[in-house]
Every structure is written in C-alpha cells, then in structure tokens.
Design a protein around this motif. Structure first.
Motif, PDB file in Angstrom:
ATOM      1  N   PRO A 153      -5.739  31.099  30.447  1.00  0.00           N
ATOM      2  CA  PRO A 153      -6.562  31.307  29.300  1.00  0.00           C
ATOM      3  C   PRO A 153      -6.255  30.199  28.290  1.00  0.00           C
ATOM      4  CG  PRO A 153      -5.788  33.499  29.870  1.00  0.00           C
ATOM      5  CD  PRO A 153      -4.962  32.234  30.692  1.00  0.00           C
TER       6      PRO A 153
ATOM      7  N   PRO B 228      -7.476  43.732  23.881  1.00  0.00           N
ATOM      8  CA  PRO B 228      -6.766  42.835  22.878  1.00  0.00           C
ATOM      9  C   PRO B 228      -6.967  41.267  23.518  1.00  0.00           C
ATOM     10  CG  PRO B 228      -5.147  44.216  23.536  1.00  0.00           C
ATOM     11  CD  PRO B 228      -6.007  44.439  24.674  1.00  0.00           C
ATOM     12  N   LEU B 229      -7.575  40.371  22.877  1.00  0.00           N
ATOM     13  CA  LEU B 229      -7.952  39.195  23.383  1.00  0.00           C
ATOM     14  C   LEU B 229      -7.239  38.090  22.739  1.00  0.00           C
ATOM     15  CD1 LEU B 229     -11.958  38.937  23.235  1.00  0.00           C
ATOM     16  CD2 LEU B 229     -10.487  39.719  25.221  1.00  0.00           C
ATOM     17  N   PRO B 230      -6.842  36.953  23.418  1.00  0.00           N
ATOM     18  CA  PRO B 230      -6.090  35.655  22.698  1.00  0.00           C
ATOM     19  C   PRO B 230      -7.229  35.048  22.084  1.00  0.00           C
ATOM     20  CG  PRO B 230      -6.132  35.557  25.126  1.00  0.00           C
ATOM     21  CD  PRO B 230      -7.014  36.833  24.928  1.00  0.00           C
ATOM     22  N   ALA B 231      -7.072  33.954  21.454  1.00  0.00           N
ATOM     23  CA  ALA B 231      -7.862  32.905  21.028  1.00  0.00           C
ATOM     24  C   ALA B 231      -8.770  32.258  22.087  1.00  0.00           C
ATOM     25  CB  ALA B 231      -7.094  31.951  20.047  1.00  0.00           C
TER      26      ALA B 231
ATOM     27  N   ALA C  64      -7.422  39.182  29.953  1.00  0.00           N
ATOM     28  CA  ALA C  64      -7.081  40.153  28.967  1.00  0.00           C
ATOM     29  C   ALA C  64      -7.211  41.599  29.418  1.00  0.00           C
ATOM     30  CB  ALA C  64      -7.924  40.101  27.829  1.00  0.00           C
TER      31      ALA C  64
END
Ligand SMILES: Nc1nc2c(ncn2[C@@H]2O[C@H](COP(=O)(O)OP(=O)(O)OP(=O)(O)O)[C@@H](O)[C@H]2O)c(=O)[nH]1
Ligand SMILES: [Mg+2]
Lengths: 259, 214
Positions: free
Chosen positions: B66, B105-108, B125
């Motif tokens: 990601p 929960p997502l990363p940028a 995610a």
C-alpha cells in the motif's frame, strides 16, 4: 501530480499500516491471548479511527424529493430567492438530464453557477439518495471546499415515485413535494415520502379546480398518514418565495446556530 | 484470509459509487455498437481483457505494498489517456475510500486515488491478499457495465448474469497472473488499452443528456 497529497514516503513511521512496521515499532500494548478469552479486537495503534472533526459546524442539509414534475426545482428556485440573501446556500441536483435542473436555476438567475453541482445517478435516482449516497456526499463536500463554510445545502432528488426516500447519511431533514395534479388520492397512497418526510408540500393548489382535486381530502389524508408531522399547501406560481417552506427552513437553521 | 470479507468488498451493493458508472457501455449503446445480449458479452470480454486486466494488476500491486500507492497511481494516469476516464476512476476511488473508511482502518492513500489503487489499499486494510484484490478488480470491471446493460437495454437479467458466470474463470486467471507480478516495477505492469473506450468516454463527457457518470 498530487501536490496536496502527503506522499507515503514522507510519512511518520507510526502512520504506516501496522503490518508494515518494524516489530520494534509495535504498540507497547501488544499482548497475547489465552485460549479461553472472549474474542475481541483492539483499535489499530497508529491509526486514528475517528473521522477528522469538522472545523466549523457543517451546513444543514435538506433533501427535496417527490414525483416527476411535482415542482421540486421550482421550490428550490423559490427557496434560493427567499433565502439566498440571508444564508450561505448551495444546491446539489440529481436530475436525469444532468444539467437540466442546474440550467433552470442558472437561467432564472437565482443562484450563481459555482453554487450548483449536478450528480449523475445511472438510471437509479433513488439509489443515489438512499442506498449509495457517495456521489451526493462528494458533491456536498466539493461545494464546501470550493465555497467555504455554508449554512444550507439543498439536495434535489431526481423525479422518482412515492417510495423514494433520502438516507439520513446524506441529509438532516427531508421535504417531499407532491402536486394536486397527480390527483387528490396521492396522500392516501402513503409511501415513505408522504408518511415520514419532515415536511410534506402539496404544490400547485392553483390547479386544483382544473383537475377536480379536493384539497380538504388531501389535508385529511395527509393528517391521517403523518400524525404530527407538518404539511403545507403551496402554489409556487402564486407564492414565488415559497413562504411557509422558507419559514420552516429558517426555523431549522436558527435552531442550529447558538444565539 | 476471510472469504466473507472479500464478498463484502466485491458486493455490487457496496455503497461506493459504482452504480452511476457504465464502464463505457452507455456510449457503446447509444452509438448502436451494443444492442443484444451477445453484443454485451463481447463488450464485457473486451473490457475484462483491457481495463480489467490493468485494474487487476494495479489492485494486486497496491494490496501487496500500500505504501507504493502514489507510484502506482501515476502508473495508472499514464495508462489512462482519456481525462474523462481518469476523472471517473478517481471519483470511484474516492467513493471506495469513503465506504471503506467506515469498515476498516485505512492508511493514507490520497484524497482521490485511481479506483484500482484504492481497491488494493482497501483490500490490504481488510487483510485480504493481492489475488483477492485482483479478483475483485477484474470482476468489478465487468459487473458494472453488465448491470448498466440491464438498465439501459432492458435485457433479460438472467442472460446477462449468465455472461458474468461465463467470464468468472477468466477473472480468476487474470487475478492469478496479477498476483504473480506484484513485485514488477510499475512500468512493467500491464498496459492494455481500449481506444474505443477512451474515445467513447471523451464523447460521453460532452453529452447534454446522459444517465451514467461514465
Ligand atoms: N400551475 C403550477 N405549475 C407549477 C407549480 N410549481 C411548478 N409548476 C410547473 O410544473 C412544472 C414542473 O416543475 P419542476 O419544478 O420542474 O418540477 P420537478 O419536480 O423539479 O420535476 P423533475 O425534476 O423533472 O422531477 C414546471 O413547468 C413548473 O413551472 C405551481 O405551483 N403551479
Ligand atoms: Mg427538477
């Protein structure tokens, strides 16, 4: 290409996905579980599960739904005339002809182009306001980004049938517009718009004598369907400022803004 | 990996904006190129082996890493000559991130990444693997236009779904290939193009009356 985006390469190590982090960076609370423990989850360390807080209270969003041709756009135009001078206002339209409603508002000079967004609904006007509201939410967000804080956003649905209704994820209050030309049976038929909308507008009362619609029947049936929820009769050709609807909205906006 | 989670992500009812996009089918219908179930079958096949193939490769790569999202995003820009299609892909990427944020929960990954990049990041995610991300991408590249065909042409929905079932083994193969190439440099990833889809999308964007966003 993404001047505003924070690229991942300059991210703080704690912003990375937990699985990507070096074991030494792991959250100190990481722990093992006994076999007899009740299954449970922990919030991801390093990721804030909360949506960012809005800096200012966001605009009041009002959905305007109702069957094809009942007068939704005419009502939006009237509200823009009545409220445009007092409130920071923007409009999202979901018309089948993507720009038809927006063009009407522009032609009639009630709202400048930058305050109107049109959303395409892929043959499913009710889906765009109820089951998958993403395009409408994007439009509202884009308006707020482009124009700054707003007091009121009106979302006009595409003309649909009596079963269409807005999602509470998209709007705060909804107005359902029917007209007397559809026959005085419409309130009796019910459907979520008629029974549950926060305000029912029965429009085109000027046409009642021409189509043989009995307003007292509509009034009685609306009361029976709606309990204490308000209903107003309106003729937008006679009341170009939609006075009872504009007053209702003024009351809602005033209730949100602490004096 | 949770198969049920993959179903959640690949479900056509996921509120991620897909219902408003026809994947180029609306233009193909209006120009008379697609009329019958057989036409739709050929259209879907063409789309799967061009747009679907590329989407699968980029979704798999984004799922595997990601943190490479920006580089992959640039790679998709380079593979998407039509500005209208770039816009449609980014709108769907943004909508997918919005839906996914409520689930995992997502990363940028930027504000509106291309859809396949968003799909890969979201799949990671959700603890899915690259092959799962790729199969969702390949499958999604044909289910959107298939449902648009039912709505625009009033075709028999059973016949159209039979087309999708027929393409399922191809989706699986494409996903397996995509998962095998996650370590390729971005420039080496597939770049299959469909010029008619690009041209059609540009025409579509100029129409005064259209039902779908793309
Ligand atoms: N006589 C009369 N005509 C009205 C009234 N309100 C609206 N109309 C007319 O009804 C027609 C349809 O009005 P619109 O405002 O376009 O209706 P709409 O609900 O937005 O229609 P769609 O968006 O197509 O579903 C227009 O020709 C309006 O001028 C009214 O109170 N009386
Ligand atoms: Mg209208």
């Amino acid at each position: 290409m993404h001047p505003d985006d924070k690229r991942s390469d300059d991210k703080h190590p704690d912003d990375r996905h937990p699985d990507d982090r070096h074991p030494d960076d792991r959250h100190p609370d990481d722990h093992t579980h006994g076999p007899d423990e009740v299954p449970h989850t922990h919030p991801e360390p390093g990721i804030d599960p909360h949506p960012p807080l809005a800096e200012v209270p966001r605009a009041l969003r009002i959905g305007i739904g109702g069957p094809v041709g009942s007068g939704k756009t005419a009502l939006v135009a009237a509200l823009c005339r009545a409220l445009g001078g007092q409130l920071r206002l923007a409009v999202v339209t979901n018309d089948i002809y993507t720009t038809e409603d927006a063009d009407f508002l522009l032609r009639n000079g009630v709202l400048p182009a930058e305050r109107i967004r049109a959303v395409e609904t892929g043959c499913c006007p009710h889906t765009a306001i109820r089951d998958d509201i993403s395009a409408n939410l994007d439009a509202v967000e884009d308006l707020e980004v482009a124009l700054g804080p707003l007091d009121l956003v009106l979302v006009e649905s595409g003309g649909d049938n009596l079963t269409a209704t807005f999602s509470k994820g998209l709007i705060d209050r909804q107005i359902f517009v029917v007209d007397v030309a559809g026959g005085d049976k419409v309130p009796r038929k019910g459907g979520p718009g008629v029974t549950a909308a926060d305000l029912l507008v029965i429009n085109k009362t000027d046409l009642a004598p021409l189509v043989g619609a009995d307003l007292s029947v509509m009034d009685r049936d609306a009361r029976a369907r709606r309990g204490d929820l308000p209903t107003v009769f309106l003729s937008l050709t006679e009341d170009r400022a939609a006075t009872p609807v504009a007053d209702w909205i003024r009351g809602l906006v005033a209730a949100r803004i602490p004096a | 990996m949770s198969l049920a989670t993959l179903l959640v992500l690949a479900d056509g009812r996921l509120p991620a904006g897909g219902h408003a996009h026809s994947g180029g089918l609306e233009t193909a219908v209006s120009s008379g190129r697609v009329r019958t179930v057989a036409d739709v079958g050929r259209f879907l096949c063409g789309r799967l082996f061009t747009a679907g193939l590329v989407a699968a490769a980029f979704a798999a790569a984004a799922c595997a890493r990601p943190d490479r999202w920006a580089e992959l995003d640039d790679g998709l820009d380079a593979r998407t000559p039509s500005p209208a299609l770039r816009k449609a892909s980014r709108a769907q990427g943004r909508a997918l991130l919005r839906a996914a944020r409520a689930m995992w929960p997502l990363p940028a990954a930027g504000r509106e990444p291309h859809h396949p990049v968003a799909l890969g990041v979201v799949a990671a995610a959700a603890r899915l693997d690259p092959a799962a991300a790729a199969v969702a991408a390949a499958h999604g590249s044909v289910t959107g236009p298939a449902s648009a065909a039912v709505r625009l042409l009033g075709l028999d929905p059973y016949a159209v779904h039979a087309l999708l079932a027929g393409l399922a083994p191809d989706c699986d193969r494409i996903a397996a290939d995509a998962a095998a190439r996650i370590d390729d440099p971005v420039d080496a990833l597939p770049a299959a193009g469909a010029p008619l889809l690009d041209i059609g999308a540009e025409l579509h964007a100029t129409w005064e009356v259209r039902l779908f966003a793309s």
